[in-house]
Design a protein around this motif. Structure first.
Motif, short mmCIF file in Angstrom:
data_model
loop_
_atom_site.label_atom_id
_atom_site.label_comp_id
_atom_site.label_asym_id
_atom_site.label_seq_id
_atom_site.Cartn_x
_atom_site.Cartn_y
_atom_site.Cartn_z
N LYS A 17 20.38 79.93 31.55
CA LYS A 17 19.73 80.93 32.41
C LYS A 17 20.77 81.74 33.19
N ALA A 18 21.83 81.06 33.65
CA ALA A 18 22.88 81.76 34.40
C ALA A 18 23.61 82.75 33.51
N VAL A 19 23.85 82.40 32.26
CA VAL A 19 24.52 83.32 31.33
C VAL A 19 23.66 84.57 31.15
N LEU A 20 22.36 84.39 30.95
CA LEU A 20 21.47 85.55 30.81
C LEU A 20 21.47 86.41 32.07
N ALA A 21 21.41 85.74 33.22
CA ALA A 21 21.41 86.48 34.49
C ALA A 21 22.72 87.22 34.70
N SER A 22 23.83 86.64 34.27
CA SER A 22 25.12 87.30 34.47
C SER A 22 25.24 88.56 33.62
N ARG A 23 24.53 88.60 32.50
CA ARG A 23 24.58 89.77 31.61
C ARG A 23 23.78 90.94 32.16
N THR A 24 22.79 90.63 33.01
CA THR A 24 21.96 91.71 33.57
C THR A 24 22.49 92.22 34.89
N GLY A 25 23.52 91.58 35.42
CA GLY A 25 24.12 92.03 36.67
C GLY A 25 24.75 90.88 37.42
N GLY A 26 25.87 91.13 38.00
CA GLY A 26 26.54 90.12 38.79
C GLY A 26 27.71 89.47 38.07
N GLY A 27 27.66 89.42 36.77
CA GLY A 27 28.76 88.92 35.95
C GLY A 27 29.25 87.54 36.33
N LEU A 40 27.80 83.38 37.46
CA LEU A 40 28.19 82.15 36.78
C LEU A 40 28.90 81.19 37.72
N ALA A 41 29.79 81.72 38.55
CA ALA A 41 30.53 80.87 39.49
C ALA A 41 29.59 80.20 40.49
N LYS A 42 28.64 80.96 40.99
CA LYS A 42 27.69 80.42 41.97
C LYS A 42 26.84 79.31 41.33
N GLU A 43 26.36 79.54 40.12
CA GLU A 43 25.53 78.53 39.45
C GLU A 43 26.34 77.31 39.07
N GLN A 44 27.57 77.51 38.65
CA GLN A 44 28.44 76.38 38.29
C GLN A 44 28.69 75.49 39.49
N THR A 45 28.95 76.08 40.64
CA THR A 45 29.17 75.31 41.87
C THR A 45 27.89 74.57 42.26
N ARG A 46 26.75 75.25 42.18
CA ARG A 46 25.48 74.60 42.51
C ARG A 46 25.20 73.42 41.58
N GLN A 102 21.56 61.80 29.81
CA GLN A 102 20.85 62.76 28.96
C GLN A 102 19.99 63.71 29.77
N GLN A 103 19.33 63.19 30.79
CA GLN A 103 18.50 64.04 31.65
C GLN A 103 19.35 65.10 32.34
N LEU A 104 20.47 64.68 32.93
CA LEU A 104 21.33 65.63 33.63
C LEU A 104 21.97 66.63 32.68
N GLN A 105 22.33 66.19 31.48
CA GLN A 105 22.90 67.12 30.51
C GLN A 105 21.89 68.19 30.11
N ARG A 106 20.64 67.79 29.91
CA ARG A 106 19.60 68.78 29.59
C ARG A 106 19.43 69.78 30.73
N GLU A 107 19.38 69.29 31.96
CA GLU A 107 19.23 70.18 33.12
C GLU A 107 20.39 71.16 33.22
N VAL A 108 21.62 70.65 33.07
CA VAL A 108 22.79 71.52 33.17
C VAL A 108 22.77 72.58 32.07
N ALA A 109 22.46 72.17 30.85
CA ALA A 109 22.42 73.13 29.73
C ALA A 109 21.37 74.21 29.97
N GLU A 110 20.20 73.80 30.46
CA GLU A 110 19.13 74.75 30.73
C GLU A 110 19.52 75.76 31.80
N HIS A 111 20.06 75.26 32.91
CA HIS A 111 20.45 76.15 34.01
C HIS A 111 21.65 77.01 33.64
N ALA A 112 22.57 76.48 32.86
CA ALA A 112 23.73 77.27 32.43
C ALA A 112 23.28 78.42 31.53
#
Length: 131
Positions: A50-60, A64-70, A38-48
């Motif tokens: 944030k990555a979606v929002l960041a991808s919309r402002t630039g980088g596309g 997402l690929a960089k954050e997914q790998t991390r 549950q802890q890891l699922q919450r962390e992944v959902a939170e970071h994912a």
């Protein structure tokens, strides 16, 4: 497949923990595994998110690929550390060094179904002779 070139594959970490849980499934799952998942699922959902929002402002897709790998590396590393803790905590039929008693060990015992399967009953403490 090599366990000497860095961190072993993620599958081995998850498979190892799943198999190790056979030692004391209920205790291990309720006390450690489910909360960790549950802890890891919450962390992944939170970071994912944030990555979606960041991808919309630039980088596309690159963002997402960089954050997914991390995230995959982070979860795998965390699960290997978790597996190591479980080996220490549940070893040789004992529950070792729990958070509430860091200097003590306690026997886990055998599950009732297994004791029944091998014929253990109220008279099992008497010597049995076989011919």
């Amino acid at each position: 497949l090599s366990f000497t070139d860095g961190t072993p594959p993620a599958w081995w970490a998850f498979d190892f923990v799943a198999n190790w849980m056979e030692l004391s499934y209920r205790n291990m799952s309720e006390t450690y595994v489910y909360p960790k998942v549950q802890q890891l699922q919450r962390e992944v959902a939170e970071h994912a998110a944030k990555a979606v929002l960041a991808s919309r402002t630039g980088g596309g897709a690159a963002v997402l690929a960089k954050e997914q790998t991390r995230l995959q590396r982070r979860v795998t590393d965390e699960w290997w550390k978790f597996a190591t803790m479980l080996v220490v905590r549940y070893n040789d039929g004992f529950f070792n060094f729990g958070e509430n008693a860091p200097t003590r060990v306690a026997t886990i015992g055998y599950p009732p179904f297994w004791l029944e399967m091998i014929g253990y009953d109220g008279a099992s403490y008497f010597p049995t002779w076989f011919e």
